[in-house]
Write an enzyme that holds these catalytic residues in place. Sequence first.
Site, PDB file in Angstrom:
ATOM      1  N   HIS A 138       0.799  -1.237   0.000  1.00 15.98           N
ATOM      2  CA  HIS A 138       0.000   0.000   0.000  1.00 15.98           C
ATOM      3  C   HIS A 138       0.829   1.283   0.000  1.00 15.98           C
ATOM      4  O   HIS A 138       0.281   2.360  -0.235  1.00 15.98           O
ATOM      5  CB  HIS A 138      -0.935   0.041   1.211  1.00 15.98           C
ATOM      6  CG  HIS A 138      -1.981  -1.036   1.222  1.00 15.98           C
ATOM      7  ND1 HIS A 138      -2.832  -1.238   0.154  1.00 15.98           N
ATOM      8  CD2 HIS A 138      -2.308  -1.967   2.158  1.00 15.98           C
ATOM      9  CE1 HIS A 138      -3.644  -2.258   0.453  1.00 15.98           C
ATOM     10  NE2 HIS A 138      -3.340  -2.720   1.651  1.00 15.98           N
ATOM     11  N   ASP A 174      -3.562 -10.687  -1.862  1.00 13.29           N
ATOM     12  CA  ASP A 174      -4.012 -10.114  -0.587  1.00 13.29           C
ATOM     13  C   ASP A 174      -5.486  -9.714  -0.732  1.00 13.29           C
ATOM     14  O   ASP A 174      -5.935  -9.357  -1.828  1.00 13.29           O
ATOM     15  CB  ASP A 174      -3.153  -8.874  -0.320  1.00 13.29           C
ATOM     16  CG  ASP A 174      -3.256  -8.331   1.087  1.00 13.29           C
ATOM     17  OD1 ASP A 174      -2.296  -8.503   1.854  1.00 13.29           O
ATOM     18  OD2 ASP A 174      -4.294  -7.699   1.413  1.00 13.29           O
ATOM     19  N   HIS A 176      -6.819  -7.104   0.231  1.00  9.85           N
ATOM     20  CA  HIS A 176      -6.885  -5.665  -0.082  1.00  9.85           C
ATOM     21  C   HIS A 176      -6.226  -5.418  -1.444  1.00  9.85           C
ATOM     22  O   HIS A 176      -5.231  -6.056  -1.785  1.00  9.85           O
ATOM     23  CB  HIS A 176      -6.147  -4.862   0.993  1.00  9.85           C
ATOM     24  CG  HIS A 176      -6.699  -5.051   2.379  1.00  9.85           C
ATOM     25  ND1 HIS A 176      -6.185  -5.995   3.249  1.00  9.85           N
ATOM     26  CD2 HIS A 176      -7.724  -4.445   3.014  1.00  9.85           C
ATOM     27  CE1 HIS A 176      -6.868  -5.945   4.386  1.00  9.85           C
ATOM     28  NE2 HIS A 176      -7.817  -5.021   4.269  1.00  9.85           N
ATOM     29  N   ASP A 263      -5.240 -12.604   4.119  1.00 12.84           N
ATOM     30  CA  ASP A 263      -6.313 -11.994   4.901  1.00 12.84           C
ATOM     31  C   ASP A 263      -7.708 -12.142   4.278  1.00 12.84           C
ATOM     32  O   ASP A 263      -8.655 -11.502   4.714  1.00 12.84           O
ATOM     33  CB  ASP A 263      -5.995 -10.510   5.204  1.00 12.84           C
ATOM     34  CG  ASP A 263      -5.306  -9.789   4.050  1.00 12.84           C
ATOM     35  OD1 ASP A 263      -5.204 -10.368   2.954  1.00 12.84           O
ATOM     36  OD2 ASP A 263      -4.862  -8.637   4.244  1.00 12.84           O
TER      37      ASP A 263
HETATM   38 ZN   LIG Z   1      -4.348  -7.007   3.219  1.00 19.04          ZN
END
Ligand SMILES: [Zn+2]
Length: 393
Positions: A138, A174, A176, A263
């Site tokens: 990120h 992931d 995200h 996750d």
């Molecule tokens: Zn994540």
Amino acid sequence: MSSANALFVHHNDTLTYRFNDDHPFNQNRLKLTGDLLTQIGALRQEQIVLPRTAADEDLLHIHQPKYIEAVKALSEAEPAADWTRLAELFGLNTEETPYFAQMHEAAAAIVGGSLTAADAVMSGRCLHALHLGGGLHHALSGRAAGFCIYNDASIAIAHIRKRYGARVLYIDTDVHHGDGVQWSFYTDPDVCTYSIHETGKYLFPGTGFVHERGESDGYGTCFNIPLEPFTEDESWMQCFRETVVRVTSVFRPDVIVSQHGCDAHAYDPLSHQHCSMRIYAEMPAIIHELAHRFCGGRWIALGGGGYDIWRVVPRAWSLLWLEMNDDPLLRAIKENPLTPLPRPWLERWQQKTSLPLPATWLDDLTEWEAIPRRTEICNRNLRTIEIAMQDIP
Ligand SMILES: [Zn+2]
Ligand SMILES: [Zn+2]
């Protein structure tokens, strides 16, 4: 492929990447994973590589000079008021990503690990390299975000481009969206970014939609697969398999860099997916196969998110390492999902958590309830991949 072909990059300095006691990002997950792999005899001393540290020159591949200066200044035990006033500007005073003492050193150690993994593979020292401390996808060029300070994945890819001139496919699994890496290479036709994740409608960072396809020369080398909340194994795997194989066949990379945040598991506290450990056995197998089919085996795998550090991360990341080594235990696990975890490992770590540790490598799905809206979720996901792949032959 013999097991000598995979290297495991690890430095204890990455354990100092730590925001505070209550923060969900907890590097003890690296200890739990390393201990599990050692317990089953799957990680040999000669496979472990100590990484180099990243120099400013490396960080500058991606990050702005002023941002690096801010990270360094805010890494002091007592940062100067001039800098603490500016912390907000650099995304370093949020609840998710607060500045902490020695943060530059810890974050640079993580970058060093991913660079070492990249060089090990690109120089031909090994075919596959794993750096579980990495995958901080990120971080942006001038701003920290979502627990990430320096974007080791982007820096490693930029390094591969510069030193080896190879075409890179980045695969982000992931939950995200891998936004930082996507934006780093949004206009670069020689780096293809692919991310499968929970839709940004409901989850941080709020991006990663199908229409994000790259810009100018990079148009068509960016792919996003945003899935509905409460997606289960079957639909997640169908969407992943169909899209990642097509993207790889069309882009024809020289090397794959993958990010293995785990996750999307139903136990993870930060997302709303309902997947089991099965996807963390199956996704690495597909990436592994693609690396051999298209890249002469060149594959660099990184860690990422994963906030159930007891029940999810150690199993998921061990499965990834087993895959990279063609370990026979993996076949046994796939034949019998309820293959037990080693008792000494369970006994050692069960004492440290109140969560009951699962006793088996994959989850016992007979104990799980099906999601009531399953058909609707599957159909929506299928529509999403149709749109995401519409320009691909
Ligand atoms: Zn994540
Ligand atoms: Zn292999």
